[in-house]
Motif scaffolding. Structure first.
Motif, PDB file in Angstrom:
ATOM      1  N   ALA A  93      32.248 -22.047 -27.677  1.00  0.00           N
ATOM      2  CA  ALA A  93      32.743 -21.930 -29.053  1.00  0.00           C
ATOM      3  C   ALA A  93      34.065 -22.663 -29.228  1.00  0.00           C
ATOM      4  O   ALA A  93      34.244 -23.398 -30.205  1.00  0.00           O
ATOM      5  CB  ALA A  93      32.902 -20.458 -29.422  1.00  0.00           C
ATOM      6  N   LYS A  94      34.981 -22.483 -28.305  1.00  0.00           N
ATOM      7  CA  LYS A  94      36.301 -23.100 -28.435  1.00  0.00           C
ATOM      8  C   LYS A  94      36.256 -24.615 -28.315  1.00  0.00           C
ATOM      9  O   LYS A  94      37.067 -25.310 -28.924  1.00  0.00           O
ATOM     10  CB  LYS A  94      37.264 -22.518 -27.399  1.00  0.00           C
ATOM     11  N   LEU A  95      35.311 -25.130 -27.530  1.00  0.00           N
ATOM     12  CA  LEU A  95      35.188 -26.581 -27.392  1.00  0.00           C
ATOM     13  C   LEU A  95      34.233 -27.171 -28.431  1.00  0.00           C
ATOM     14  O   LEU A  95      34.076 -28.382 -28.512  1.00  0.00           O
ATOM     15  CB  LEU A  95      34.720 -26.948 -25.979  1.00  0.00           C
ATOM     16  N   GLY A  96      33.570 -26.308 -29.197  1.00  0.00           N
ATOM     17  CA  GLY A  96      32.609 -26.784 -30.187  1.00  0.00           C
ATOM     18  C   GLY A  96      31.403 -27.423 -29.548  1.00  0.00           C
ATOM     19  O   GLY A  96      30.798 -28.333 -30.110  1.00  0.00           O
ATOM     20  N   ALA A  97      31.038 -26.933 -28.368  1.00  0.00           N
ATOM     21  CA  ALA A  97      29.926 -27.506 -27.607  1.00  0.00           C
ATOM     22  C   ALA A  97      28.648 -26.711 -27.852  1.00  0.00           C
ATOM     23  O   ALA A  97      28.681 -25.496 -27.996  1.00  0.00           O
ATOM     24  CB  ALA A  97      30.257 -27.513 -26.114  1.00  0.00           C
ATOM     25  N   GLY A  98      27.530 -27.419 -27.855  1.00  0.00           N
ATOM     26  CA  GLY A  98      26.239 -26.779 -28.058  1.00  0.00           C
ATOM     27  C   GLY A  98      25.554 -26.377 -26.771  1.00  0.00           C
ATOM     28  O   GLY A  98      24.562 -25.660 -26.799  1.00  0.00           O
ATOM     29  N   SER A  99      26.084 -26.836 -25.646  1.00  0.00           N
ATOM     30  CA  SER A  99      25.484 -26.521 -24.351  1.00  0.00           C
ATOM     31  C   SER A  99      26.548 -26.559 -23.270  1.00  0.00           C
ATOM     32  O   SER A  99      27.645 -27.080 -23.479  1.00  0.00           O
ATOM     33  CB  SER A  99      24.379 -27.528 -24.009  1.00  0.00           C
ATOM     34  N   ARG A 100      26.181 -26.047 -22.101  1.00  0.00           N
ATOM     35  CA  ARG A 100      27.095 -26.068 -20.965  1.00  0.00           C
ATOM     36  C   ARG A 100      27.413 -27.512 -20.581  1.00  0.00           C
ATOM     37  O   ARG A 100      28.564 -27.852 -20.300  1.00  0.00           O
ATOM     38  CB  ARG A 100      26.466 -25.339 -19.783  1.00  0.00           C
ATOM     39  N   ALA A 101      26.379 -28.350 -20.581  1.00  0.00           N
ATOM     40  CA  ALA A 101      26.567 -29.759 -20.205  1.00  0.00           C
ATOM     41  C   ALA A 101      27.530 -30.451 -21.169  1.00  0.00           C
ATOM     42  O   ALA A 101      28.420 -31.199 -20.750  1.00  0.00           O
ATOM     43  CB  ALA A 101      25.230 -30.481 -20.171  1.00  0.00           C
ATOM     44  N   GLU A 102      27.360 -30.195 -22.448  1.00  0.00           N
ATOM     45  CA  GLU A 102      28.245 -30.794 -23.448  1.00  0.00           C
ATOM     46  C   GLU A 102      29.684 -30.313 -23.262  1.00  0.00           C
ATOM     47  O   GLU A 102      30.631 -31.094 -23.388  1.00  0.00           O
ATOM     48  CB  GLU A 102      27.751 -30.452 -24.852  1.00  0.00           C
ATOM     49  N   ALA A 103      29.853 -29.039 -22.939  1.00  0.00           N
ATOM     50  CA  ALA A 103      31.195 -28.498 -22.706  1.00  0.00           C
ATOM     51  C   ALA A 103      31.854 -29.181 -21.509  1.00  0.00           C
ATOM     52  O   ALA A 103      33.037 -29.517 -21.551  1.00  0.00           O
ATOM     53  CB  ALA A 103      31.126 -26.989 -22.478  1.00  0.00           C
ATOM     54  N   ILE A 104      31.084 -29.418 -20.466  1.00  0.00           N
ATOM     55  CA  ILE A 104      31.619 -30.075 -19.268  1.00  0.00           C
ATOM     56  C   ILE A 104      32.024 -31.504 -19.578  1.00  0.00           C
ATOM     57  O   ILE A 104      33.095 -31.970 -19.172  1.00  0.00           O
ATOM     58  CB  ILE A 104      30.606 -30.014 -18.114  1.00  0.00           C
ATOM     59  N   VAL A 105      31.181 -32.221 -20.313  1.00  0.00           N
ATOM     60  CA  VAL A 105      31.510 -33.600 -20.686  1.00  0.00           C
ATOM     61  C   VAL A 105      32.773 -33.636 -21.536  1.00  0.00           C
ATOM     62  O   VAL A 105      33.670 -34.451 -21.298  1.00  0.00           O
ATOM     63  CB  VAL A 105      30.317 -34.270 -21.416  1.00  0.00           C
ATOM     64  N   GLN A 106      32.855 -32.755 -22.533  1.00  0.00           N
ATOM     65  CA  GLN A 106      34.043 -32.713 -23.382  1.00  0.00           C
ATOM     66  C   GLN A 106      35.283 -32.360 -22.574  1.00  0.00           C
ATOM     67  O   GLN A 106      36.345 -32.952 -22.761  1.00  0.00           O
ATOM     68  CB  GLN A 106      33.849 -31.709 -24.513  1.00  0.00           C
ATOM     69  N   ALA A 107      35.150 -31.399 -21.669  1.00  0.00           N
ATOM     70  CA  ALA A 107      36.285 -30.994 -20.841  1.00  0.00           C
ATOM     71  C   ALA A 107      36.737 -32.145 -19.944  1.00  0.00           C
ATOM     72  O   ALA A 107      37.942 -32.342 -19.748  1.00  0.00           O
ATOM     73  CB  ALA A 107      35.915 -29.774 -20.003  1.00  0.00           C
TER      74      ALA A 107
END
Length: 83
Positions: free
Chosen positions: A61-75
């Motif tokens: 939610a805080k990263l605005g990611a739709g998936s774990r993979a997307e959160a990792i890429v954004q991070a």
């Protein structure tokens, strides 16, 4: 104040450079980047699976990611984790 009203009415977007992530969420994010699932994260941190899942959902939610993979890429792009 129009500026304040705009800030309140604007939908939340991804946190800038991890802004808003707690220390624990950053720990969980690092474990996500290692490829661990919720059960493994829970075991590593000594918390319940429910707590691990809660942290993962908060990160998404805080990263605005739709998936774990997307959160990792954004991070990774924000410099929060190294791949």
């Amino acid at each position: 104040d129009p500026e304040l009203a705009d800030a309140w009415l604007r939908p939340p977007g991804p946190a800038a450079a991890g802004e808003g992530l707690t220390h624990r969420e950053r720990e969980v994010l690092a474990l996500l980047a290692e490829g661990l699932g919720n059960k493994a994260i829970a075991a590593r941190l000594g918390v319940s699976g429910h707590t691990a899942k809660f942290h993962v959902n908060a990160i998404l939610a805080k990263l605005g990611a739709g998936s774990r993979a997307e959160a990792i890429v954004q991070a990774a792009r924000m410099g929060l984790v190294a791949l």
